[in-house]
Design a protein around this motif. Structure first.
Motif, PDB file in Angstrom:
ATOM      1  N   GLN A  65      63.375   3.663 -65.117  1.00  0.00           N
ATOM      2  CA  GLN A  65      62.583   4.840 -64.764  1.00  0.00           C
ATOM      3  C   GLN A  65      61.476   5.083 -65.783  1.00  0.00           C
ATOM      4  N   HIS A  66      61.771   4.931 -67.056  1.00  0.00           N
ATOM      5  CA  HIS A  66      60.753   5.178 -68.082  1.00  0.00           C
ATOM      6  C   HIS A  66      59.615   4.164 -67.997  1.00  0.00           C
ATOM      7  N   LEU A  67      59.919   2.926 -67.677  1.00  0.00           N
ATOM      8  CA  LEU A  67      58.863   1.935 -67.469  1.00  0.00           C
ATOM      9  C   LEU A  67      57.999   2.306 -66.265  1.00  0.00           C
ATOM     10  N   TYR A  68      58.657   2.755 -65.199  1.00  0.00           N
ATOM     11  CA  TYR A  68      57.936   3.194 -63.999  1.00  0.00           C
ATOM     12  C   TYR A  68      57.026   4.388 -64.323  1.00  0.00           C
ATOM     13  N   ILE A  69      57.538   5.337 -65.079  1.00  0.00           N
ATOM     14  CA  ILE A  69      56.733   6.505 -65.456  1.00  0.00           C
ATOM     15  C   ILE A  69      55.555   6.082 -66.326  1.00  0.00           C
ATOM     16  N   ASP A  70      55.760   5.128 -67.227  1.00  0.00           N
ATOM     17  CA  ASP A  70      54.655   4.620 -68.050  1.00  0.00           C
ATOM     18  C   ASP A  70      53.548   4.047 -67.161  1.00  0.00           C
ATOM     19  N   GLN A  71      53.923   3.300 -66.113  1.00  0.00           N
ATOM     20  CA  GLN A  71      52.937   2.747 -65.178  1.00  0.00           C
ATOM     21  C   GLN A  71      52.187   3.865 -64.460  1.00  0.00           C
ATOM     22  N   LEU A  72      52.933   4.868 -63.992  1.00  0.00           N
ATOM     23  CA  LEU A  72      52.285   5.987 -63.292  1.00  0.00           C
ATOM     24  C   LEU A  72      51.367   6.763 -64.219  1.00  0.00           C
ATOM     25  N   ASN A  73      51.742   6.915 -65.486  1.00  0.00           N
ATOM     26  CA  ASN A  73      50.869   7.594 -66.441  1.00  0.00           C
ATOM     27  C   ASN A  73      49.528   6.881 -66.545  1.00  0.00           C
ATOM     28  N   GLN A  74      49.542   5.565 -66.525  1.00  0.00           N
ATOM     29  CA  GLN A  74      48.284   4.810 -66.567  1.00  0.00           C
ATOM     30  C   GLN A  74      47.498   4.986 -65.274  1.00  0.00           C
ATOM     31  N   GLN A  75      48.182   4.914 -64.139  1.00  0.00           N
ATOM     32  CA  GLN A  75      47.507   4.992 -62.841  1.00  0.00           C
ATOM     33  C   GLN A  75      46.933   6.373 -62.561  1.00  0.00           C
ATOM     34  N   LEU A  76      47.628   7.416 -62.988  1.00  0.00           N
ATOM     35  CA  LEU A  76      47.256   8.781 -62.614  1.00  0.00           C
ATOM     36  C   LEU A  76      46.557   9.551 -63.726  1.00  0.00           C
ATOM     37  N   ALA A  77      46.226   8.878 -64.831  1.00  0.00           N
ATOM     38  CA  ALA A  77      45.546   9.551 -65.943  1.00  0.00           C
ATOM     39  C   ALA A  77      44.289  10.243 -65.421  1.00  0.00           C
ATOM     40  N   PRO A  78      43.997  11.413 -65.922  1.00  0.00           N
ATOM     41  CA  PRO A  78      44.528  12.092 -67.102  1.00  0.00           C
ATOM     42  C   PRO A  78      45.819  12.880 -66.857  1.00  0.00           C
ATOM     43  N   PHE A  79      46.319  12.892 -65.622  1.00  0.00           N
ATOM     44  CA  PHE A  79      47.609  13.530 -65.377  1.00  0.00           C
ATOM     45  C   PHE A  79      48.652  12.838 -66.234  1.00  0.00           C
ATOM     46  N   LYS A  80      49.616  13.604 -66.744  1.00  0.00           N
ATOM     47  CA  LYS A  80      50.586  13.051 -67.692  1.00  0.00           C
ATOM     48  C   LYS A  80      51.999  13.442 -67.320  1.00  0.00           C
ATOM     49  N   TYR A  81      52.884  12.447 -67.321  1.00  0.00           N
ATOM     50  CA  TYR A  81      54.322  12.678 -67.210  1.00  0.00           C
ATOM     51  C   TYR A  81      54.907  12.722 -68.605  1.00  0.00           C
ATOM     52  N   SER A  82      55.900  13.546 -68.779  1.00  0.00           N
ATOM     53  CA  SER A  82      56.743  13.484 -69.963  1.00  0.00           C
ATOM     54  C   SER A  82      58.141  13.151 -69.488  1.00  0.00           C
ATOM     55  N   LYS A  83      58.896  12.471 -70.344  1.00  0.00           N
ATOM     56  CA  LYS A  83      60.227  12.011 -69.959  1.00  0.00           C
ATOM     57  C   LYS A  83      61.266  12.705 -70.836  1.00  0.00           C
ATOM     58  N   VAL A  84      62.211  13.339 -70.199  1.00  0.00           N
ATOM     59  CA  VAL A  84      63.365  13.882 -70.893  1.00  0.00           C
ATOM     60  C   VAL A  84      64.593  13.533 -70.048  1.00  0.00           C
ATOM     61  N   LEU A  85      65.741  13.718 -70.609  1.00  0.00           N
ATOM     62  CA  LEU A  85      66.968  13.422 -69.880  1.00  0.00           C
ATOM     63  C   LEU A  85      67.894  14.604 -70.035  1.00  0.00           C
ATOM     64  N   LYS A  86      68.408  15.081 -68.932  1.00  0.00           N
ATOM     65  CA  LYS A  86      69.334  16.211 -68.955  1.00  0.00           C
ATOM     66  C   LYS A  86      70.734  15.665 -69.221  1.00  0.00           C
ATOM     67  N   VAL A  87      71.278  16.007 -70.376  1.00  0.00           N
ATOM     68  CA  VAL A  87      72.570  15.495 -70.816  1.00  0.00           C
ATOM     69  C   VAL A  87      73.551  16.644 -70.918  1.00  0.00           C
ATOM     70  N   ILE A  88      74.759  16.416 -70.428  1.00  0.00           N
ATOM     71  CA  ILE A  88      75.824  17.408 -70.526  1.00  0.00           C
ATOM     72  C   ILE A  88      76.843  16.889 -71.525  1.00  0.00           C
TER      73      ILE A  88
END
Length: 90
Positions: A65-88
């Motif tokens: 997923q993080h690799l996919y988000i990195d690709q989308l960040n490049q494609q959709l710039a200047p829009f930016k994704y940040s990645k976090v993980l919800k951990v219990i």
């Protein structure tokens, strides 16, 4: 008292779940919707494996997923994704 916050002050969404865990939309669909609203960023906060009931991500899916988000960040710039993980923690 004047309003403290206006709709135009909101620049992004900081808690969202994609269909990688228990959300209803793909990450790309969510980005396109956010961009159409004029947002500048979106934080993807899918569940980790500890939330098995919500299709939580195992380590290999997190990396994918993080690799996919990195690709989308490049494609959709200047829009930016940040990645976090919800951990219990138990």
């Amino acid at each position: 008292m004047p309003p403290l916050l206006h709709v135009n002050d909101i620049k992004g969404i900081i808690h969202s779940h994609s269909n990688w865990s228990d959300g209803g939309y793909t990450i790309e669909e969510m980005a396109k919707a956010a961009i159409s609203k004029g947002f500048e960023y979106l934080v993807i906060s899918d569940h980790s494996k500890s939330a098995f009931y919500a299709n939580g991500l195992q380590e290999d899916r997190i990396r994918e997923q993080h690799l996919y988000i990195d690709q989308l960040n490049q494609q959709l710039a200047p829009f930016k994704y940040s990645k976090v993980l919800k951990v219990i923690f138990k």
